[in-house]
Design a protein around this motif. Structure first.
Motif, PDB file in Angstrom:
ATOM      1  N   ARG A 194      -1.135  10.089  -3.029  1.00  0.00           N
ATOM      2  CA  ARG A 194      -2.057   8.915  -3.016  1.00  0.00           C
ATOM      3  C   ARG A 194      -2.018   8.190  -1.828  1.00  0.00           C
ATOM      4  O   ARG A 194      -3.002   7.638  -1.265  1.00  0.00           O
ATOM      5  CB  ARG A 194      -2.037   8.207  -4.286  1.00  0.00           C
ATOM      6  N   VAL A 195      -1.026   7.498  -1.495  1.00  0.00           N
ATOM      7  CA  VAL A 195      -0.838   6.840  -0.374  1.00  0.00           C
ATOM      8  C   VAL A 195      -1.077   7.246   0.951  1.00  0.00           C
ATOM      9  O   VAL A 195      -1.763   6.549   1.825  1.00  0.00           O
ATOM     10  CB  VAL A 195       0.744   6.344   0.164  1.00  0.00           C
ATOM     11  N   VAL A 198      -9.323   8.959   3.353  1.00  0.00           N
ATOM     12  CA  VAL A 198     -10.742   9.093   2.715  1.00  0.00           C
ATOM     13  C   VAL A 198     -11.622   8.170   3.543  1.00  0.00           C
ATOM     14  O   VAL A 198     -12.694   8.261   3.843  1.00  0.00           O
ATOM     15  CB  VAL A 198     -10.500   8.277   1.055  1.00  0.00           C
ATOM     16  N   ARG A 251      -9.631  14.524  -5.289  1.00  0.00           N
ATOM     17  CA  ARG A 251      -9.977  13.199  -4.942  1.00  0.00           C
ATOM     18  C   ARG A 251     -10.851  13.459  -3.418  1.00  0.00           C
ATOM     19  O   ARG A 251     -11.846  12.861  -3.189  1.00  0.00           O
ATOM     20  CB  ARG A 251      -8.996  12.175  -4.691  1.00  0.00           C
ATOM     21  N   LYS A 292     -14.831  13.205  -2.933  1.00  0.00           N
ATOM     22  CA  LYS A 292     -15.354  12.162  -2.006  1.00  0.00           C
ATOM     23  C   LYS A 292     -16.220  13.289  -0.942  1.00  0.00           C
ATOM     24  O   LYS A 292     -17.374  12.509  -0.674  1.00  0.00           O
ATOM     25  CB  LYS A 292     -14.236  11.575  -1.159  1.00  0.00           C
ATOM     26  N   ASP A 307      -5.194   7.718   0.560  1.00  0.00           N
ATOM     27  CA  ASP A 307      -5.803   6.173   0.898  1.00  0.00           C
ATOM     28  C   ASP A 307      -6.276   6.077   2.121  1.00  0.00           C
ATOM     29  O   ASP A 307      -7.225   5.232   2.374  1.00  0.00           O
ATOM     30  CB  ASP A 307      -4.765   5.222   0.190  1.00  0.00           C
ATOM     31  N   ARG A 308      -5.655   6.446   3.109  1.00  0.00           N
ATOM     32  CA  ARG A 308      -6.030   6.445   4.670  1.00  0.00           C
ATOM     33  C   ARG A 308      -6.892   7.657   5.087  1.00  0.00           C
ATOM     34  O   ARG A 308      -7.919   7.254   5.844  1.00  0.00           O
ATOM     35  CB  ARG A 308      -4.942   6.398   5.412  1.00  0.00           C
ATOM     36  N   GLN A 330      -4.836  14.345  -5.832  1.00  0.00           N
ATOM     37  CA  GLN A 330      -5.354  14.019  -4.500  1.00  0.00           C
ATOM     38  C   GLN A 330      -6.266  14.768  -3.775  1.00  0.00           C
ATOM     39  O   GLN A 330      -7.224  14.796  -2.937  1.00  0.00           O
ATOM     40  CB  GLN A 330      -3.949  13.492  -3.532  1.00  0.00           C
ATOM     41  N   THR A 383       0.961  -1.241   0.063  1.00  0.00           N
ATOM     42  CA  THR A 383       0.043  -0.031   0.036  1.00  0.00           C
ATOM     43  C   THR A 383       0.788   1.108  -0.045  1.00  0.00           C
ATOM     44  O   THR A 383       0.484   2.439  -0.167  1.00  0.00           O
ATOM     45  CB  THR A 383      -0.874   0.013   1.201  1.00  0.00           C
TER      46      THR A 383
END
Length: 465
Positions: free
Chosen positions: A196-197, A203, A261, A265, A200-201, A258, A189
C-alpha cells in the motif's frame, strides 16, 4: 518460422501505429512462488484481485523470471538482455550501466512519462551508504532510477519489512527515496502494508499522466513476500489458524489488494481499453522447504529460490488488456521477463539505434494467439550453472541433465542419454551465448570509449577440475 515471426511483428506494429500509445503497467512480486496465488491453484492464500485479472486476461503458465534471484531478473526485465551482458551476476552485485537501453529510456524517447515504484535493486541509491554496507561499493555502484530515465520514483535499494517498511532491521541504511530524496523512517506515510505504501505513490503518478494527456509507464515492484515477512493485524486474523505462516499469507493478500487498487484506478480513469498490464514474480520462493514464515510453494516444481530448476525460475504471471488480449485464456508457451522490452518496443513502434543483441523476443503474436511457440531459447546462469530452455526441453550444465518439460513437470527424469544430438546442439548454443555475453560485458555494444566493465568476467558452465 522466422519469416512468420517477422510478418506477425510487422502486423503488430501496424496494428498500433495509428492508435494512441498504450499505457503500460508492469507489476512484479518478490519471492512469490509458482503456487502462491489462487489462479495457480493455492487454496489457502486469498488473492481475489489477481484471480480476477487472470479471468480478465491471459494466464501465462510457463513464464520464467530472468534468474533465480532478484537483481539479475530485474535487469532482464528492463533491458530484454541477459544480466551477464552488463555484469549483474547475482543479487546485490554490480549495477545497471547507463549505457543500457531500458524500458524507461525507450518509452521516454517516445513521449511517455515514466515512473518506478517499490524495490530497485539495480545499484545503490546513495554514494556513501548502502543497505549492504561498504562491501556494496556504494559510490562505484550508484545507479538510481532518477538517473536511469524515470521522471518519478519512489524506491528502496533492497528488501524492506512487508509491514511498516520504514522500520525494522531491513530499514538500516535502506530508506525510501522519493525522486532522489531520502524519507525519514518515521514518515507516517510509511506505516502499514509495504504494498500500500508503494501504490500510494504509483496512483497519483498515473492520475497526473492522464490529466496531462501523456501515455505512461508505471513499473511497480512490490517488496512482498520477501523477508522480513510480517503481516498487519487484520491480515493475521484472516489466517489465524496457520500460526507463523499467517504472516506469509497475509502479506501476499495485502499485495493482492493493491493490485486490485491499481486496476480499479485504471478503470476509474477510463483508460482500461488502452492500458496493458503485466504481473509476475522475480524468482521462486525462499527456503529449502515451507516452514515458519517461509511458506512459499511451487506446485510441485523442483527447486526453489537460487535453483535453476523450474521451482527457482518459473513464476506466476498474467497479462491483461481488454479488447486486445482474449479474456479467460491461457498460454503454455515458454515466456520470460526478457520478452518485455522487445514486445513493448514492437507495440510502440520503437526502432533500436544499434545492433546490440536482444535476448528476449516480441511475444505479442503469442499473446494474441497468432503463434503457439517461441523462436528464441531462454538462457539462465546462476553461479557456475547454466541452463537453456528450448521449446519443450531444458538442458542444465555442467550437470549434463536434459528434461522434457512437456512430460516431466518436476524435472525428475533426465533424458540426456536418449537425446545426445539435442544435448550437443543446445550445448553449442549455450557456448555461443556465453561468448556473446562476454563480448557485451567488455563494452562492445556501447560504442563508448569511456565505458568500464561492471565487475570481472568469470567463465561458467564447465565442470570444476
Amino acid at each position: 518460422m522466422k519469416n512468420t515471426l517477422i510478418v506477425l511483428s510487422l502486423l503488430g506494429s501496424a496494428l498500433f501505429a495509428d492508435a494512441a500509445k498504450p499505457n503500460i503497467i508492469l507489476m512484479m512480486a518478490d519471492d512469490l512462488g509458482y503456487g502462491d496465488t489462487g489462479f495457480n491453484g493455492n487454496t489457502i492464500i486469498q488473492t481475489p484481485h489477481l484471480d480476477q485479472m487472470a479471468k480478465d486476461g491471459i494466464k501465462l503458465t510457463h513464464f520464467y523470471a530472468g534468474n533465480s534471484v532478484c537483481s539479475p531478473t530485474r535487469g532482464t526485465f528492463l533491458t530484454g538482455r541477459h544480466h551477464h551482458r552488463y555484469g549483474i551476476w547475482t543479487a546485490n552485485v554490480g549495477h545497471l550501466p547507463k549505457q543500457e537501453i531500458t524500458l524507461a529510456s525507450m518509452l521516454k524517447e517516445q513521449g511517455y512519462t515514466t515512473g518506478h515504484f517499490g524495490k530497485w535493486h539495480l545499484g545503490t541509491l546513495d554514494k556513501v551508504i548502502s543497505s549492504k554496507g561498504a562491501k556494496r561499493k556504494p559510490a562505484e555502484n550508484f545507479a538510481p532510477p532518477w538517473q536511469r530515465d524515470y521522471d518519478r520514483s519512489f524506491v528502496t535499494e533492497s528488501a524492506v519489512n512487508t509491514w511498516n517498511p520504514g522500520a525494522g532491521n531491513r530499514a538500516k541504511n535502506n530508506p525510501f527515496y522519493e525522486n532522489g530524496k531520502a524519507l525519514d523512517p518515521d514518515d507516517p506515510t510509511l506505516a502499514g502494508g509495504a504494498a500500500r505504501v508503494v501504490v500510494d505513490r504509483a496512483v497519483p503518478f498515473m492520475e497526473q499522466a492522464v490529466k496531462d494527456g501523456k501515455p505512461f509507464l508505471s513499473v511497480v515492484w512490490f517488496h512482498a513476500p520477501h523477508e522480513d515477512i510480517e503481516a498487519g493485524p487484520d491480515y493475521l486474523k484472516m489466517y489465524e489458524e496457520h500460526g507463523e505462516g499467517a504472516h506469509y499469507y497475509g502479506c501476499i493478500t495485502e499485495l493482492d489488494e493493491q493490485v486490485g487498487r491499481i486496476r480499479a484506478k485504471v478503470e476509474e480513469l477510463g483508460i482500461s481499453d488502452n492500458t496493458l498490464i503485466f504481473f509476475c514474480s522475480d524468482n521462486g520462493p525462499e527456503g529449502k522447504t515451507p516452514a515458519k514464515r517461509r511458506q512459499g510453494v511451487t506446485s510441485g516444481l523442483r527447486g526453489r529460490k537460487r535453483d535453476l530448476y523450474d521451482g527457482g525460475v518459473r513464476v506466476p504471471a498474467l497479462a491483461c488488456w481488454p479488447g486486445k488480449l482474449a479474456a479467460g485464456t491461457e498460454s503454455d508457451v515458454p515466456l520470460s521477463t526478457l520478452d518485455y522490452f522487445p514486445t513493448l518496443g514492437n507495440l510502440t513502434g520503437y526502432e533500436m539505434p544499434d545492433a546490440r543483441p536482444i535476448d528476449g523476443q516480441n511475444i505479442w503474436p503469442i499473446l494474441a494467439g497468432e503463434m503457439d511457440q517461441r523462436e528464441k531459447a531462454i538462457p539462465f546462469i546462476r553461479g557456475n550453472e547454466v541452463s537453456l530452455v528450448d521449446g519443450e526441453f531444458k538442458l542444465l550444465l555442467p550437470k549434463g541433465e536434459l528434461y522434457d518439460l512437456s512430460k516431466d513437470w518436476s524435472e525428475e527424469n533426465n533424458v540426456a542419454a536418449a537425446h545426445p544430438e539435442r544435448v550437443e546442439r543446445m550445448s553449442r548454443e549455450i557456448a555461443e551465448l556465453l561468448e556473446s555475453f562476454k563480448t557485451s560485458h567488455a563494452g562492445a555494444d556501447y560504442n563508448d570509449p569511456e565505458f568500464k566493465p561492471v565487475g570481472k568476467w568469470k567463465n561458467v558452465g564447465s565442470k570444476k577440475k
